[in-house]
Design a protein around this motif. Sequence first.
Motif, PDB file in Angstrom:
ATOM      1  N   ALA A  38       0.913  -1.117   0.024  1.00 13.93           N
ATOM      2  CA  ALA A  38       0.042  -0.104  -0.009  1.00 13.93           C
ATOM      3  C   ALA A  38       0.859   1.285  -0.041  1.00 13.93           C
ATOM      4  CB  ALA A  38      -0.758   0.022   1.241  1.00 13.93           C
ATOM      5  N   VAL A  39       0.246   2.163  -0.661  1.00 11.48           N
ATOM      6  CA  VAL A  39       1.060   3.467  -0.954  1.00 11.48           C
ATOM      7  C   VAL A  39       0.446   4.498  -0.060  1.00 11.48           C
ATOM      8  CG1 VAL A  39       1.892   5.371  -2.228  1.00 11.48           C
ATOM      9  CG2 VAL A  39       2.450   3.271  -3.070  1.00 11.48           C
ATOM     10  N   LEU A  40       0.897   4.934   0.878  1.00  8.84           N
ATOM     11  CA  LEU A  40       0.099   5.841   1.936  1.00  8.84           C
ATOM     12  C   LEU A  40      -0.618   6.929   1.281  1.00  8.84           C
ATOM     13  CD1 LEU A  40      -1.184   5.630   5.026  1.00  8.84           C
ATOM     14  CD2 LEU A  40       0.631   7.496   5.262  1.00  8.84           C
ATOM     15  N   ILE A  41       0.322   7.573   0.692  1.00 10.92           N
ATOM     16  CA  ILE A  41       0.213   9.022   0.031  1.00 10.92           C
ATOM     17  C   ILE A  41       1.312   9.122  -1.042  1.00 10.92           C
ATOM     18  CG2 ILE A  41      -0.675  10.452   1.863  1.00 10.92           C
ATOM     19  CD1 ILE A  41       2.197  11.362   2.277  1.00 10.92           C
ATOM     20  N   SER A  42       0.966   9.722  -2.256  1.00 12.07           N
ATOM     21  CA  SER A  42       1.918   9.992  -3.216  1.00 12.07           C
ATOM     22  C   SER A  42       2.573  11.381  -3.150  1.00 12.07           C
ATOM     23  CB  SER A  42       1.206   9.837  -4.485  1.00 12.07           C
ATOM     24  OG  SER A  42       0.010  10.345  -4.842  1.00 12.07           O
ATOM     25  N   LYS A  43       1.880  12.381  -2.395  1.00  9.61           N
ATOM     26  CA  LYS A  43       2.493  13.591  -2.206  1.00  9.61           C
ATOM     27  C   LYS A  43       2.267  13.868  -0.637  1.00  9.61           C
ATOM     28  CE  LYS A  43      -1.746  15.654  -3.704  1.00  9.61           C
ATOM     29  NZ  LYS A  43      -2.422  16.433  -4.617  1.00  9.61           N
ATOM     30  N   LEU A  44       2.982  14.857  -0.200  1.00  6.39           N
ATOM     31  CA  LEU A  44       2.744  15.428   1.140  1.00  6.39           C
ATOM     32  C   LEU A  44       1.912  16.555   0.873  1.00  6.39           C
ATOM     33  CD1 LEU A  44       6.690  15.767   2.417  1.00  6.39           C
ATOM     34  CD2 LEU A  44       4.585  14.169   3.205  1.00  6.39           C
ATOM     35  N   PRO A  45       0.930  17.021   1.831  1.00  6.66           N
ATOM     36  CA  PRO A  45       0.997  16.525   3.308  1.00  6.66           C
ATOM     37  C   PRO A  45       0.549  15.186   3.609  1.00  6.66           C
ATOM     38  CG  PRO A  45      -0.723  18.025   3.098  1.00  6.66           C
ATOM     39  CD  PRO A  45       0.083  17.821   1.758  1.00  6.66           C
ATOM     40  N   TRP A  46       0.731  14.637   4.862  1.00  7.43           N
ATOM     41  CA  TRP A  46       0.552  13.211   4.966  1.00  7.43           C
ATOM     42  C   TRP A  46      -0.977  12.935   4.968  1.00  7.43           C
ATOM     43  CZ3 TRP A  46       3.996   9.551   5.249  1.00  7.43           C
ATOM     44  CH2 TRP A  46       5.431  10.136   5.487  1.00  7.43           C
ATOM     45  N   ASP A  47      -1.929  13.917   5.008  1.00  8.03           N
ATOM     46  CA  ASP A  47      -3.398  13.921   5.153  1.00  8.03           C
ATOM     47  C   ASP A  47      -3.801  14.041   3.782  1.00  8.03           C
ATOM     48  OD1 ASP A  47      -2.834  16.523   5.045  1.00  8.03           O
ATOM     49  OD2 ASP A  47      -4.437  16.898   6.579  1.00  8.03           O
ATOM     50  N   SER A  48      -3.014  13.953   2.685  1.00 14.32           N
ATOM     51  CA  SER A  48      -3.483  14.353   1.149  1.00 14.32           C
ATOM     52  C   SER A  48      -4.431  13.400   0.510  1.00 14.32           C
ATOM     53  CB  SER A  48      -2.202  14.483   0.494  1.00 14.32           C
ATOM     54  OG  SER A  48      -1.443  13.293   0.288  1.00 14.32           O
ATOM     55  N   GLN A  49      -4.684  12.195   1.190  1.00 15.99           N
ATOM     56  CA  GLN A  49      -5.572  11.369   0.613  1.00 15.99           C
ATOM     57  C   GLN A  49      -5.152  11.013  -0.784  1.00 15.99           C
ATOM     58  OE1 GLN A  49      -9.601  12.095   1.192  1.00 15.99           O
ATOM     59  NE2 GLN A  49      -9.529  12.512   3.486  1.00 15.99           N
ATOM     60  N   SER A  50      -3.930  10.732  -1.284  1.00 13.69           N
ATOM     61  CA  SER A  50      -3.444  10.529  -2.491  1.00 13.69           C
ATOM     62  C   SER A  50      -2.961   9.183  -2.838  1.00 13.69           C
ATOM     63  CB  SER A  50      -2.436  11.566  -2.723  1.00 13.69           C
ATOM     64  OG  SER A  50      -1.301  11.480  -1.857  1.00 13.69           O
ATOM     65  N   GLY A  51      -3.363   8.287  -1.814  1.00 12.01           N
ATOM     66  CA  GLY A  51      -2.733   6.980  -1.957  1.00 12.01           C
ATOM     67  C   GLY A  51      -3.472   5.853  -3.012  1.00 12.01           C
ATOM     68  N   PHE A  52      -2.610   4.772  -3.189  1.00 20.25           N
ATOM     69  CA  PHE A  52      -2.949   3.741  -3.931  1.00 20.25           C
ATOM     70  C   PHE A  52      -2.188   2.430  -3.793  1.00 20.25           C
ATOM     71  CE2 PHE A  52       0.012   6.880  -5.813  1.00 20.25           C
ATOM     72  CZ  PHE A  52       1.155   5.936  -6.073  1.00 20.25           C
ATOM     73  N   LEU A  53      -2.363   1.398  -4.393  1.00 19.65           N
ATOM     74  CA  LEU A  53      -1.463   0.206  -4.302  1.00 19.65           C
ATOM     75  C   LEU A  53      -0.372  -0.074  -5.482  1.00 19.65           C
ATOM     76  CD1 LEU A  53      -4.324  -2.466  -3.687  1.00 19.65           C
ATOM     77  CD2 LEU A  53      -3.230  -0.763  -2.065  1.00 19.65           C
ATOM     78  N   CYS A  54       0.581  -0.873  -5.093  1.00 22.48           N
ATOM     79  CA  CYS A  54       1.496  -0.909  -6.073  1.00 22.48           C
ATOM     80  C   CYS A  54       1.866  -2.561  -6.193  1.00 22.48           C
ATOM     81  CB  CYS A  54       2.803  -0.276  -5.844  1.00 22.48           C
ATOM     82  SG  CYS A  54       2.731   1.378  -6.438  1.00 22.48           S
ATOM     83  N   ILE A  55       2.088  -3.219  -7.244  1.00 14.76           N
ATOM     84  CA  ILE A  55       2.751  -4.471  -7.411  1.00 14.76           C
ATOM     85  C   ILE A  55       3.970  -4.478  -8.515  1.00 14.76           C
ATOM     86  CG2 ILE A  55       1.930  -6.733  -8.046  1.00 14.76           C
ATOM     87  CD1 ILE A  55      -1.019  -5.648  -7.839  1.00 14.76           C
ATOM     88  N   LEU A  56       4.798  -5.181  -7.792  1.00 12.91           N
ATOM     89  CA  LEU A  56       6.101  -5.335  -8.458  1.00 12.91           C
ATOM     90  C   LEU A  56       6.140  -7.085  -8.820  1.00 12.91           C
ATOM     91  CD1 LEU A  56       8.763  -3.859  -6.078  1.00 12.91           C
ATOM     92  CD2 LEU A  56       7.209  -2.696  -7.640  1.00 12.91           C
ATOM     93  N   ASP A  57       6.647  -7.133 -10.233  1.00 12.56           N
ATOM     94  CA  ASP A  57       6.843  -8.473 -10.509  1.00 12.56           C
ATOM     95  C   ASP A  57       8.147  -9.371 -10.026  1.00 12.56           C
ATOM     96  OD1 ASP A  57       9.274  -7.654 -11.782  1.00 12.56           O
ATOM     97  OD2 ASP A  57       8.201  -7.892 -13.963  1.00 12.56           O
ATOM     98  N   GLU A  58       8.640 -10.410 -10.378  1.00 16.49           N
ATOM     99  CA  GLU A  58       9.484 -11.236  -9.567  1.00 16.49           C
ATOM    100  C   GLU A  58      10.806 -10.612  -9.830  1.00 16.49           C
ATOM    101  OE1 GLU A  58       8.244 -14.074 -13.421  1.00 16.49           O
ATOM    102  OE2 GLU A  58      10.280 -14.703 -12.464  1.00 16.49           O
TER     103      GLU A  58
END
Lengths: 340, 256
Positions: free
Chosen positions: A258-278
Motif C-alpha cells: 500500500a502507498v499511503l500517499i503520493s505527495k505530502l502533506p500526510w493527509d493528502s488522501q493520495s494513496g494507491f497500491l503497487c505491485i512489483l513482479d519477480e
Amino acid sequence: MQRRDFTKTIFALGALASLQRFRNPNDPIIGHGDFRYKIDTRWCQAIPELYPVKDCHEMAMDRSGRIYMSTNDTRNNILVFDQNGKVLDAFGRMYPGAHGLTLHDENGEEFLYLTDYERNAVFKLNLKGDLIQSFHEPVMTDLYPNKTDFHPTETAIAPNGDVYIADGYGLDYILVYDAKGRFKFHFGGKGTHPGALNNAHGVALDYRKPDQPCVLVSSRADNVLKRFALDGTFLEAIPLPGAYICRPVAHGKAVYFAVLISKLPWDSQSGFLCILDENNKLVSVPGGSDPKALEAERPLYQTVQVFKHPHDVLVDADENLYVSQWNAGGLYPFRLKRVL
Amino acid sequence: MKMRLTIIGLFCLGICRAQEFSLAPPQIHCSSDFFEKNTQISLDFALEGAQIQYSLDQGVHWKLYRKPILCKKSTLIQAKTLHPDYQTSAIVEKAVLRKGLPFGFLSPLKQAPAAPYTGKEKPERMLVDGLAGSTNLNDGRWLGFRSNMELEGGWIKGRKVKAAYISTCISRGSWIFPPASITVFGANGGGSFQEIGKLALRDQRANNGKQVFRVALKPGKWQKIRISVEAWGPLPDDHPGKGNPAWLFLDEILLD
C-alpha cells in the motif's frame, strides 16, 4: 397509475436498489496488466457501534483463512474476520499504538506479532490475544540512550525464529532479535549511506527466490524500497518516486504494498497500491497512474479516489486483496477481487 | 403499466450508471511557480480513457487539454479530469506568477518565524526571493509562523501597485491553516499607513495544498507597503489539536 400499480412499482424499485450492493458488471476495474481488480467497499460486515476502529493499520491471515486486523482503537485492538467480512472475534484493549501485525507459525502454533509505537514495544500474542512475549529497545548497546526513541512499526519473522523489527517511527533501525528476545544485530538507521533508512515503516522477508532470501524494507519518506541480505548487508535500492510505501508483502512471485500517499502533506488522501513482479519491476498500480509513467521518470500519483490512505495489503490464496486504511474516518477494509 | 416500466427502466439506468468513485485531479507541471518572461504549463493524467479539461478564466470556458500551455503573464489555471466510468474530478488550480515589482528596501519582520520552519536566510528576504517552496515542508523554503506575519518594505520613489500575491501552504491535518485574512497598507513620505486592500478568508474553505491568494489593491502610487497576514489562531474544536495555535506557512509574497 393506480394505487396498486404504484405500490408494486415502489417495491420493484426497492428490490432493484438492494441489488446496488451486488452491481458487478459495470463496476470499474483498477490496476494494470495481469493485476486488475474489482472493488468491493462493502466487504466488511462489521457494525461500527459494536466494533469501532480508528486507524485500520495492518492485516494478516492464519492458515484457516481467518483475517486479523490491527487498529489503534483500544476498545478492540484486533478484529478477526472470515473471508466474507463477517466479524468472528475481537480482542485487545491495551495497545494504543497497535500498528504492525505479522502472523508466524511456530512448530504448528500460530502467533501474532503486534507492534505498539506508543508503548515502545512489540508484543507476541497467541490467536486468542494472550500475551506471550514482548520485545523492547535493545539494551547493552548505545543505540538507544533514550528508551522513548523506540517506536516500532513492523516485524518480520525468519524461519529460524529471528525477529526483524522496524523502528519506523523512531530511529529507523532494523533490529534483529532471536526467538528468545535476545538482541543480535541491527542495520539501517538514519543517514545518507546507501543502506540508510528514512521512516523505515515496513519490513518483510522475501523468499521468492529461495536460494537468495532477503529483507525488504520501505524507506517510506524517501519513496524507496531497499533490499538487504538477512545479515543486514545492503543489496539494492528500488526507487519508486511518489510512493510512500507502508509495508512490502511478498506473495507468489510478486511484491504488493500500500502507498499511503503520493505527495505530502500526510493527509493528502493520495494513496494507491503497487505491485512489483519477480524482477521487482512495477507492473500494476491499482488506483494510481500507469506504471509506464514511472518509466518516463514521472512520479506515481493517484488517478482514481478509491482509497484515502491505504496502509496495508493482505493477499489471499486466490490473490484477492484486502486493504486497510489509516486516517480514513473509521472505514473498514476493502476487498479487491482479482479479475482474470 | 407503461409508465411503471418507464420509471423502473430509468431507475435501472441510474443504477447502472452510478459511479461510486471520483477521479483524482490532473497533475499540473511547470518549470517554476515564479517566472521572468514566460513559463510553460503541462497537464498529465495517466489513466486510460480519461481526458483533461482546463480553464484560464476561472471556469467560464473549459478547453480539452492537448499540449503544453505557454504563459507570458501571471496565470491561474484550473483543470479537471473526466472519464465515463468515474465521477469528474475536483478542480485543481495552480497560479504561476510573473516576478513582480522588487522591493527597494525591506524592514526586518516584527515577528520571526517559529522553529523548525525558520528558513536558511533572513525571513523577510526569503519571502521575496522568487523561490517557491516544494511539497516537502522541510525544504527550507517555507517559513512557519504561529502568529501574525507582517512584511514591510518600499522604495525611495513611489511605485504603482495593483495587486499582492501571497503564496501559502495549507495542511489542516498537520495544523497548518490558511490565513484568516490578508490586509495590505500603503503609505507615502512620513505619512501613516492606510488600508489599500483586504481579503477575508476565515469563511472561505480553501483547499489543502499550496494556495496563492490575490489581494486587489486600490489604484495608487506608494513609497511603503505593509502586508499583514493574520494567522488562523487557535485550532477549532473539531480538530485533534484544538486550542493550540495553527501554523501559518508562507513561501513568497509578490507585488504586481
